[in-house]
Design an enzyme around this catalytic site. Structure first.
Site, PDB file in Angstrom:
ATOM      1  N   SER A  85       0.889  -1.183   0.060  1.00 17.65           N
ATOM      2  CA  SER A  85      -0.032  -0.280  -0.193  1.00 17.65           C
ATOM      3  C   SER A  85       0.812   1.393   0.167  1.00 17.65           C
ATOM      4  O   SER A  85       2.180   1.224   0.864  1.00 17.65           O
ATOM      5  CB  SER A  85      -1.298  -0.084   1.784  1.00 17.65           C
ATOM      6  OG  SER A  85      -1.510   1.163   1.396  1.00 17.65           O
TER       7      SER A  85
ATOM      8  N   ASP B  41      -5.454   2.502  -2.698  1.00 17.29           N
ATOM      9  CA  ASP B  41      -6.789   3.168  -2.284  1.00 17.29           C
ATOM     10  C   ASP B  41      -6.671   4.246  -2.279  1.00 17.29           C
ATOM     11  O   ASP B  41      -6.323   5.485  -1.736  1.00 17.29           O
ATOM     12  CB  ASP B  41      -5.625   2.863  -0.285  1.00 17.29           C
ATOM     13  CG  ASP B  41      -5.139   2.012   0.232  1.00 17.29           C
ATOM     14  OD1 ASP B  41      -5.909   0.486   0.080  1.00 17.29           O
ATOM     15  OD2 ASP B  41      -3.970   1.731   1.159  1.00 17.29           O
TER      16      ASP B  41
ATOM     17  N   HIS C 244      -7.622  -0.785  -5.192  1.00 15.85           N
ATOM     18  CA  HIS C 244      -8.701  -1.225  -3.699  1.00 15.85           C
ATOM     19  C   HIS C 244     -10.059   0.245  -3.488  1.00 15.85           C
ATOM     20  O   HIS C 244      -9.380   1.567  -2.740  1.00 15.85           O
ATOM     21  CB  HIS C 244      -8.708  -0.864  -2.421  1.00 15.85           C
ATOM     22  CG  HIS C 244      -8.493  -1.941  -1.447  1.00 15.85           C
ATOM     23  ND1 HIS C 244      -8.396  -1.092  -0.206  1.00 15.85           N
ATOM     24  CD2 HIS C 244      -9.842  -1.183  -1.503  1.00 15.85           C
ATOM     25  CE1 HIS C 244      -9.909  -1.805   0.929  1.00 15.85           C
ATOM     26  NE2 HIS C 244     -10.883  -1.614  -0.498  1.00 15.85           N
TER      27      HIS C 244
ATOM     28  N   ASP D 233      -6.450  -7.471   4.603  1.00 14.30           N
ATOM     29  CA  ASP D 233      -5.085  -5.778   4.304  1.00 14.30           C
ATOM     30  C   ASP D 233      -5.575  -5.269   5.588  1.00 14.30           C
ATOM     31  O   ASP D 233      -7.050  -4.513   6.211  1.00 14.30           O
ATOM     32  CB  ASP D 233      -6.079  -5.049   3.144  1.00 14.30           C
ATOM     33  CG  ASP D 233      -5.754  -3.798   3.226  1.00 14.30           C
ATOM     34  OD1 ASP D 233      -5.352  -3.134   3.982  1.00 14.30           O
ATOM     35  OD2 ASP D 233      -5.960  -2.608   2.313  1.00 14.30           O
ATOM     36  N   GLY D 234      -4.655  -4.459   6.605  1.00 15.08           N
ATOM     37  CA  GLY D 234      -5.138  -3.591   7.280  1.00 15.08           C
ATOM     38  C   GLY D 234      -3.796  -4.477   8.904  1.00 15.08           C
ATOM     39  O   GLY D 234      -3.946  -5.608   9.021  1.00 15.08           O
ATOM     40  N   GLY D 235      -3.873  -3.416   9.300  1.00 17.88           N
ATOM     41  CA  GLY D 235      -3.178  -3.971  10.249  1.00 17.88           C
ATOM     42  C   GLY D 235      -1.572  -5.354   9.926  1.00 17.88           C
ATOM     43  O   GLY D 235      -1.255  -5.750  11.726  1.00 17.88           O
TER      44      GLY D 235
END
Length: 219
Positions: free
Chosen positions: A7, A34, A67, A179-181
């Site tokens: 990202s 993003d 995304h 996706d995320g963390g």
């Protein structure tokens, strides 16, 4: 080994071109774009992401992983399709009906891109089961979409596990992206429950050695 979609949300504008080059030489598999509209999620990143995506297309052959965290999905598809992205992912929560979802799937395919559907942490995986045979990827958000640098929500990995089991039982060929963390520890957890594409942003961008970090995430 999994694939890594980096990202670029946290990339500093004045360092963007150099950062994209360094990420390519570090062997990221995709650039994760993003796109936020300020309505579906709080932030609005569309103009910056379009600028970054244009820059990447001029200097790199690494595929774009778009995304869309937006409403008016078709409008945003039209703005990015000329960049020949590898895949465009939209949120099931951003459409008003199943019919609209199928129209968007068809529209993306007609424009020679793969199709992904994303779900937020509170959305049940059962809501997207019927679409799986018609798309190429399911993106499970492991944080609330809209902000970078959040901690992974552990319950979301149960959704990945459930999704992987359903896919295997029904012999569906599809990628599972999370996706995320994502950092080294959570990447291992996500891979362990069935994810095969890992999105990581600030963990890679803030690291001192992109190649080492990406390699560790892939293993």
């Amino acid at each position: 080994m999994v694939e890594i979609s980096t990202s670029i949300l946290s990339v500093e504008k004045e360092k963007a071109t150099r950062t994209f080059y360094d990420l390519e030489t570090a062997h990221t598999d995709y650039f994760h774009i993003d796109v936020m509209d300020g309505k579906f999620v709080q932030n609005n990143t569309h103009e910056l992401m379009k600028e970054y995506a244009n820059t990447i297309k001029q200097i790199s052959n690494i595929p774009l992983d778009i995304h869309l965290m937006t409403y008016n999905v078709k409008d945003y598809i039209e703005q990015y399709i000329d960049l020949e992205p590898n895949i465009i992912t939209f949120h099931i929560e951003s459409v008003e009906s199943k019919e609209e979802a199928y129209e968007i799937i068809k529209f993306i395919k007609e424009n020679n891109a793969k199709v992904g559907i994303s779900i937020k942490p509170n959305t049940k995986v059962e809501q997207i089961y019927e679409f799986l045979p018609y798309i190429h990827m399911i993106l499970v958000m492991t944080v609330e979409p809209g902000l970078g640098g959040q901690k992974l929500i552990p319950d979301t990995l149960e959704k990945v596990k459930k999704l992987k089991q359903y896919i295997d039982e029904n012999n569906i060929e599809i990628d599972i992206e999370v996706d995320g963390g994502i950092k080294l520890e959570t990447a291992k957890m996500a891979k362990g429950v069935g994810a095969n594409i890992i999105v990581s942003g600030s963990y890679i961008i803030k690291s001192e050695d992109y190649k080492k970090t990406i390699s560790e995430l892939k293993e």
